[in-house]
Each structure stands twice: as structure tokens, then as C-alpha cells.
Design an enzyme around this catalytic site. Structure first.
Site, mmCIF file in Angstrom:
data_model
loop_
_atom_site.group_PDB
_atom_site.id
_atom_site.type_symbol
_atom_site.label_atom_id
_atom_site.label_comp_id
_atom_site.label_asym_id
_atom_site.label_seq_id
_atom_site.Cartn_x
_atom_site.Cartn_y
_atom_site.Cartn_z
ATOM 1 C CE LYS A 211 -69.871 -52.985 -14.851
ATOM 2 N NZ LYS A 211 -69.934 -52.088 -15.507
ATOM 3 N N GLY A 266 -46.781 -54.973 5.327
ATOM 4 C CA GLY A 266 -47.025 -55.787 6.488
ATOM 5 C C GLY A 266 -45.570 -54.453 6.715
ATOM 6 C CB CYS A 269 -45.540 -47.852 7.706
ATOM 7 S SG CYS A 269 -44.130 -46.427 8.638
ATOM 8 C CE LYS A 272 -45.894 -46.407 13.364
ATOM 9 N NZ LYS A 272 -46.753 -45.502 13.781
#
Ligand SMILES: NC(=O)c1ccc[n+]([C@@H]2O[C@H](COP(=O)([O-])OP(=O)(O)OC[C@H]3O[C@@H](n4cnc5c(N)ncnc54)[C@H](O)[C@@H]3O)[C@@H](O)[C@H]2O)c1
Length: 438
Positions: A211, A266, A269, A272
């Protein structure tokens, strides 16, 4: 079944009425006379669409009444549902005093009233409570059975939303019961058998935690959408349109993808673009603490693994898996490269195996990244998991590629820290195994 529902607030009222509507005989209990009187008059003590009709019908059928007396409700009851409040205490802790009080009331009442024919009674917590509450707060109250009563405890979280609670009660996302007691599990399954949903049986602490996971996710989603809208607004972008299209992606966005506990993110893309968004926010004077917190959480996971390796007192470490995820040789901003770099910096001897990385074939940005972070990669790389494992006291496992689990079983290292969560039961049962977050 004969059911006693303790606490006639939003959850208890809807639950009591819904169970009575579904054929159970329900007695609601509350310390508040006014709420009890309302139910007995066939009216709802809370405002919710559809609840008036449900209570009126249930009261008329004779299957729903209320009382302030726990003993009256417990007479021959098969099951108690605890729906009392669990408000915030000081410093954000959960105030469990209502839960404690109601468990005590139930135990006390058992000494005065007749048990059900079977003798078995399930005490089931429906309120939202932290993991460990059922085992450490509720169960001990029933350690000594009242004559004729045999009690089993369980957790069965509620997922209804105010405003649509009646609809939600009859169409929950799942029915989850957490208990180590088979009879309590069966009692909850019977209670909700009208729903035509399988009962998911899990550990008590899993049911209690679920929950919180749901509500934290809902809150995070709201803040995520709102934070992005504040960032995009500075660029003249209407985030409503962005998020509308965003939600159409049920493969990556509104999906189980990226919701599996494991190691840090990591790659080329995510880090960054998160940094870029944070820069956009700063450049327009917008604070974006959720985005900043996301990067911080990622860093803390890496730091935590390094600390755990240090705490073992070992000197030689094997790292199985170097790229940022399986089936790619992309090493840019891989958290595994970061891990290797930090361990080498602290003087550990590190051997690395990755099923895909061949240092001779790395090119471009990928090569430059490795040269700047792990210039001696060629020397650190082993050709097989066995070679990396030889002599290593600690193994960090980011890859579940073929051969990795077998090599781990054969080498039986002192410490295995699983970063992937995909190694299988046999490895997880090994002495020295621990997961990154489990
Ligand atoms: N409200 C929601 O949408 C919702 C949804 C799912 C789960 N929950 C959880 O369910 C629990 C109940 O929430 P709620 O909104 O129904 O609370 P609430 O405050 O509306 O109702 C709690 C009721 O318990 C009664 N009570 C307190 N002590 C009692 C006792 N000793 N004996 C009998 N009755 C007693 C109170 O008088 C009150 O009527 C909480 O843990 C909450 O976090 C709430």
C-alpha cells in the site's frame, strides 16, 4: 461469513456495506455513537457516491448493523477487519494506537462471548500499517487464546479511493493477503470470493508494504507531472499535451518497464537528459527537486554497494557485467564502470567479466569513455566468469548471462552482491548471497 468491521470511517463504512451487500452478515463497530446510530438508521456516516443506497439496502436485508460494543460484534464472528485510522504521529511515524486499542478490545471481548462453530477467528488488518505491524503489534495480543477461540492474523490492504470508493470496493486492482497462517488466508479468500479475483497470497510484510508503494508512486506521479510542467512552462511548452502523449506509451512509460528494483540507471541517454532537464530548470529559475533527487538516489545506490564491499574486509573483487545493461557493449555512463573505477581507486584488485565487451572492438565515444574511466580495461578483463571469480572474495553480479549462475555456484565465493535480481533461486539460496536492495 459473520464479520466484525472495526472503525466506521471511509474504509470501514464502505467495506461493511459492500460485504453485507455481497451476502455476509456484518456488524460494524465504532467508538463514535453518532456513526453507529447512522448505520443502524440505514444511513451512511460518510459521504460517497452510491454508499447511501448500499447501506439502506444492507440494513433492510438485516445483514448490516452497528454497535459500540466489540463483544456484541464478536459473538460467533468468523473474522474481524480492522479499519481504524492510522494517522501521522510525530516526525511522520505511524500512530498505531488505534490498532493496538482495537486489537486489545477484540481479545478482551473474546473472553466474554461464544466463538464461531469452527473455533477459528481471523483478525485481519485493513488499515495502512508499516511492515512488521501485524507480526509485532497485533499477533502478540492473541498469543494466548481465549477459551474456545483460535486466532490467526493477516494483512489485507485496501485500495479504494475516496469519491469512487464504492466502485473501487467492487472492482479492486487485486486482493492481496499477507499471512503465515493458512486458515487466515483461506478466510480472507472466502470473504472476497464474490469478487471473482484470485487472492494473491504473500508474506505479511509484503502486503503491508504494498500500500505504501502504491501511494508513494501515485504521489510521485503527480509531482513528476507537475514538476515537468513548471520546467516546460519556462520554454512556452504546455505540459498537458506532452503528458497526454506520454501516457499513450504503455510499453515504456505507463508500464512495468523500469519498475523492477535493481542497480543504478546509466547509459548514454538517461543521465545526460536528466542533467539537461535540470539545466533547463535552473536556467529559468525553476527548482526541480524531484529530478535532482532522482540523480541523488542513483548515486546513493552506487555508494551503498561500494560501502558494502568495503565492509566485507575483502581485497579482491570480481565484477560480472560491465555495460549499463544486458546485450549491449555501450559503456557510456555505465554504473558498473563507475563501480569498478571507485573500487580500483580504493585499492581493490578488480577482475571484470562481461559476455559482450571486447576491448579490442570498442570504438568512438564508447572507447573514449572507457579510456578516460578505466584505461587499463584490457588488463582487468577476464575471458570467462570462472577466470574473474578465481581468488575473489566478493562478487558483484550485474549480468545474468549464460554461464554466470553456474560459475557462481561452482566458485561459491564468500560474498555475492546481486545487482541484477535475475540470478535464480539456486544462487539466491547460496551462503553469502545478498541482493542490492533485497
Ligand atoms: N480513506 C481512504 O481513502 C483509504 C483508502 C485505503 C486505506 N486507507 C487506510 O484505512 C484506514 C482507515 O482510513 P479511514 O479514512 O477510513 O479513517 P477514518 O478516520 O475515516 O475512520 C476511522 C474510524 O475508526 C474509528 N475508531 C477509532 N478507534 C476505534 C476503536 N478502538 N474501535 C472502533 N472504532 C474505532 C474512528 O472513530 C473512525 O470512525 C487508515 O489506515 C487509512 O490509511 C484509507
Amino acid at each position: 461469513m459473520k464479520v466484525a468491521v472495526f472503525g466506521l470511517g471511509y474504509v470501514g463504512t464502505v467495506t461493511a456495506a459492500g460485504l453485507a451487500h455481497s451476502g455476509h452478515t456484518v456488524v460494524g463497530v465504532d467508538v463514535d455513537d453518532a456513526k453507529v446510530a447512522e448505520i443502524n438508521a440505514g444511513r451512511s456516516p460518510v459521504v460517497e457516491p452510491g454508499i447511501g443506497e448500499l447501506i439502506a439496502g444492507a440494513a433492510l436485508s438485516g445483514r448490516l448493523r452497528a454497535t459500540t460494543s466489540a463483544a456484541e460484534a464478536l459473538e460467533r464472528a468468523d473474522l474481524s477487519l480492522l479499519c481504524v485510522g492510522t494517522p501521522s504521529g510525530s516526525l511522520g511515524s505511524t500512530d498505531l494506537s488505534y490498532i493496538e486499542r482495537v486489537a486489545g478490545d477484540i481479545r478482551q471481548a473474546m473472553t466474554h462471548v461464544a466463538p464461531p462453530t469452527s473455533g477459528f477467528h481471523a483478525v485481519v488488518v485493513r488499515s495502512t500499517v508499516p511492515p512488521g505491524t501485524v507480526d509485532h503489534v497485533v499477533t502478540p495480543v492473541f498469543a494466548e487464546n481465549a477459551p474456545g477461540w483460535d486466532v490467526g492474523t493477516a494483512m489485507c490492504p485496501e485500495f479504494l479511493r475516496e469519491g469512487v470508493s464504492v466502485k473501487d470496493f467492487f472492482a479492486p486492482p487485486f486482493v492481496v493477503v499477507g499471512t503465515a497462517d493458512e486458515r487466515a488466508r483461506a478466510a480472507v479468500a472466502e470473504l472476497f470470493s464474490f469478487l471473482d479475483l484470485p487472492t494473491r497470497h504473500v508474506a505479511t510484510t509484503t502486503a503491508e508494504s504494498l500500500k505504501y508503494a502504491c501511494n508513494a508512486f501515485h504521489a510521485t506521479k503527480v509531482s513528476f507531472a507537475n514538476e515537468l510542467s513548471r520546467v516546460f512552462r519556462g520554454f512556452g511548452v504546455d505540459a498537458r499535451e506532452v503528458m497526454e502523449i506520454f501516457c499513450e506509451d504503455t510499453k515504456l512509460n505507463i508500464a512495468p518497464t523500469y519498475l523492477r528494483p535493481g542497480f543504478a540507471y546509466g547509459g548514454s541517454c538517461l543521465p545526460k537528459d536528466l542533467r539537461a532537464l535540470q539545466h533547463m530548470a535552473r536556467s529559468t529559475g525553476v527548482d526541480a527537486p524531484l529530478l535532482a533527487g532522482t540523480a541523488l538516489t542513483n548515486e546513493l545506490i552506487i555508494r551503498d554497494v561500494v560501502e558494502r564491499v568495503i565492509a566485507t574486509g575483502a581485497r579482491r573483487v570480481a565484477l560480472l557485467g560491465l555495460s549499463f545493461k544486458a546485450d549491449t557493449d555501450d559503456l557510456r555512463e555505465s554504473p558498473n564502470v563507475e563501480l569498478a573505477e571507485r573500487l580500483l581507486g580504493k585499492g581493490f584488485e578488480v577482475r571484470i567479466y562481461d559476455p559482450i565487451i571486447n576491448p579490442d572492438r570498442l570504438v568512438g565515444a564508447n572507447l573514449r569513455h572507457v579510456q578516460s574511466r578505466l584505461p587499463h580495461l584490457g588488463r582487468l578483463l577476464a575471458c570467462t566468469p570462472q577466470e574473474a571469480l578465481a581468488g575473489s572474495q566478493v562478487v558483484l553480479v550485474a549480468s545474468a548471462a549464460d554461464g554466470v549462475a553456474d560459475a557462481l555456484r561452482d566458485a561459491a565465493p564468500q560474498h555475492v552482491i546481486d545487482l541484477s535480481g535475475r540470478l535464480g533461486d539456486e544462487v539466491e539460496r547460496m551462503a553469502g548471497y545478498s541482493g542490492v536492495g533485497w
